[in-house]
Design a protein around this motif. Structure first.
Motif, PDB file in Angstrom:
ATOM      1  N   CYS A  23      -5.331   3.789   1.221  1.00 61.00           N
ATOM      2  CA  CYS A  23      -5.095   3.559  -0.345  1.00 61.00           C
ATOM      3  C   CYS A  23      -6.084   2.975  -1.023  1.00 61.00           C
ATOM      4  O   CYS A  23      -6.255   3.313  -2.261  1.00 61.00           O
ATOM      5  CB  CYS A  23      -3.854   2.828  -0.518  1.00 61.00           C
ATOM      6  SG  CYS A  23      -2.405   3.771   0.106  1.00 61.00           S
ATOM      7  N   ILE A  34      -1.072   8.607  -6.772  1.00 63.51           N
ATOM      8  CA  ILE A  34      -0.742   8.800  -5.076  1.00 63.51           C
ATOM      9  C   ILE A  34      -0.933   7.490  -4.262  1.00 63.51           C
ATOM     10  O   ILE A  34      -0.059   7.117  -3.707  1.00 63.51           O
ATOM     11  CB  ILE A  34      -1.508   9.896  -4.756  1.00 63.51           C
ATOM     12  CG1 ILE A  34      -1.526  11.232  -5.565  1.00 63.51           C
ATOM     13  CG2 ILE A  34      -1.492  10.037  -3.172  1.00 63.51           C
ATOM     14  CD1 ILE A  34      -0.029  11.869  -5.469  1.00 63.51           C
ATOM     15  N   GLN A  37       2.143   5.225  -4.789  1.00 60.89           N
ATOM     16  CA  GLN A  37       3.214   5.579  -4.137  1.00 60.89           C
ATOM     17  C   GLN A  37       3.160   5.677  -2.592  1.00 60.89           C
ATOM     18  O   GLN A  37       4.133   5.107  -1.920  1.00 60.89           O
ATOM     19  CB  GLN A  37       3.540   7.250  -4.189  1.00 60.89           C
ATOM     20  CG  GLN A  37       3.864   7.428  -5.814  1.00 60.89           C
ATOM     21  CD  GLN A  37       5.202   6.789  -6.151  1.00 60.89           C
ATOM     22  OE1 GLN A  37       6.080   6.730  -5.398  1.00 60.89           O
ATOM     23  NE2 GLN A  37       5.414   6.632  -7.477  1.00 60.89           N
ATOM     24  N   LEU A  38       2.095   5.920  -2.057  1.00 59.25           N
ATOM     25  CA  LEU A  38       1.797   6.023  -0.422  1.00 59.25           C
ATOM     26  C   LEU A  38       1.839   4.653   0.067  1.00 59.25           C
ATOM     27  O   LEU A  38       2.260   4.203   1.082  1.00 59.25           O
ATOM     28  CB  LEU A  38       0.466   6.759  -0.128  1.00 59.25           C
ATOM     29  CG  LEU A  38       0.049   6.751   1.200  1.00 59.25           C
ATOM     30  CD1 LEU A  38       1.013   7.369   2.112  1.00 59.25           C
ATOM     31  CD2 LEU A  38      -1.108   7.457   1.432  1.00 59.25           C
ATOM     32  N   GLU A  74       9.124   9.767   3.291  1.00 59.71           N
ATOM     33  CA  GLU A  74       8.673   9.840   2.078  1.00 59.71           C
ATOM     34  C   GLU A  74       7.067   9.534   2.316  1.00 59.71           C
ATOM     35  O   GLU A  74       6.468  10.339   1.671  1.00 59.71           O
ATOM     36  CB  GLU A  74       9.030   8.776   1.330  1.00 59.71           C
ATOM     37  CG  GLU A  74       8.483   8.442  -0.086  1.00 59.71           C
ATOM     38  CD  GLU A  74       8.876   7.466  -1.153  1.00 59.71           C
ATOM     39  OE1 GLU A  74       8.247   7.256  -1.880  1.00 59.71           O
ATOM     40  OE2 GLU A  74       9.765   6.852  -0.852  1.00 59.71           O
ATOM     41  N   THR A  75       6.855   8.984   3.333  1.00 60.12           N
ATOM     42  CA  THR A  75       5.371   8.660   3.492  1.00 60.12           C
ATOM     43  C   THR A  75       4.775  10.118   4.126  1.00 60.12           C
ATOM     44  O   THR A  75       3.530  10.450   3.685  1.00 60.12           O
ATOM     45  CB  THR A  75       5.197   7.571   4.728  1.00 60.12           C
ATOM     46  OG1 THR A  75       5.468   6.294   4.181  1.00 60.12           O
ATOM     47  CG2 THR A  75       3.650   7.268   5.042  1.00 60.12           C
ATOM     48  N   TRP A  78       3.890  12.263   1.215  1.00 60.54           N
ATOM     49  CA  TRP A  78       2.620  11.788   0.492  1.00 60.54           C
ATOM     50  C   TRP A  78       1.370  12.108   1.213  1.00 60.54           C
ATOM     51  O   TRP A  78       0.367  12.627   0.688  1.00 60.54           O
ATOM     52  CB  TRP A  78       2.674  10.254   0.066  1.00 60.54           C
ATOM     53  CG  TRP A  78       3.958   9.880  -0.996  1.00 60.54           C
ATOM     54  CD1 TRP A  78       4.931   9.064  -0.795  1.00 60.54           C
ATOM     55  CD2 TRP A  78       3.938  10.479  -2.202  1.00 60.54           C
ATOM     56  NE1 TRP A  78       5.541   9.189  -1.900  1.00 60.54           N
ATOM     57  CE2 TRP A  78       5.109   9.887  -2.737  1.00 60.54           C
ATOM     58  CE3 TRP A  78       2.827  11.390  -3.115  1.00 60.54           C
ATOM     59  CZ2 TRP A  78       5.399  10.247  -4.231  1.00 60.54           C
ATOM     60  CZ3 TRP A  78       3.420  11.615  -4.308  1.00 60.54           C
ATOM     61  CH2 TRP A  78       4.647  11.195  -4.675  1.00 60.54           C
ATOM     62  N   CYS A  82      -1.488  14.698   0.351  1.00 59.91           N
ATOM     63  CA  CYS A  82      -3.074  14.111   0.260  1.00 59.91           C
ATOM     64  C   CYS A  82      -3.860  15.251   1.154  1.00 59.91           C
ATOM     65  O   CYS A  82      -4.912  15.723   0.669  1.00 59.91           O
ATOM     66  CB  CYS A  82      -3.091  12.892   0.875  1.00 59.91           C
ATOM     67  SG  CYS A  82      -2.704  11.472  -0.335  1.00 59.91           S
TER      68      CYS A  82
END
Length: 115
Positions: A23, A34, A37-38, A74-75, A78, A82
């Protein structure tokens, strides 16, 4: 159980540190939305599992692991986003680690439910 003896605590802490690094790399490229969120979903997996270590009951323990499983999903989303987007760093290594964590979390949930 000591953290060094608890493989899921160890794996999720290591994963969280890798997510932070990834990140930070995204933020250098101004990919803030992004990244944010990640960072939230990727680090909350371990936070929920850590919290489960002090669960008040077996149901509470299972519930916290189920929350961690949702954060894993969820991860995954993301990371896939990406991976499929142009000009984003490769996520294959993170995704592989997450698959391993997911398998362990799901096994812990199913084993705990059968008690």
């Amino acid at each position: 159980m000591m953290e060094k003896d608890n493989i899921i605590l160890k794996l999720t802490l290591e994963f969280s540190l890798l997510i932070i690094e990834y990140c930070e790399e995204l933020e250098l490229d101004k990919k803030f939305v992004i990244s944010n969120q990640l960072l939230k979903s990727g680090t909350s997996i371990g936070a929920n599992i850590r919290e489960a270590q002090n669960a008040e009951s077996l149901n509470d323990f299972i519930h916290k692991f189920k929350i961690a499983a949702k954060e894993i999903d969820e991860t995954k989303y993301w990371l896939e986003l990406c991976q499929l987007s142009k000009n984003y760093p490769n996520t294959e290594s993170l995704s592989d680690k997450l698959v391993n964590i997911s398998k362990i979390v799901n096994k812990i949930i199913s084993t705990s439910k059968s008690r």
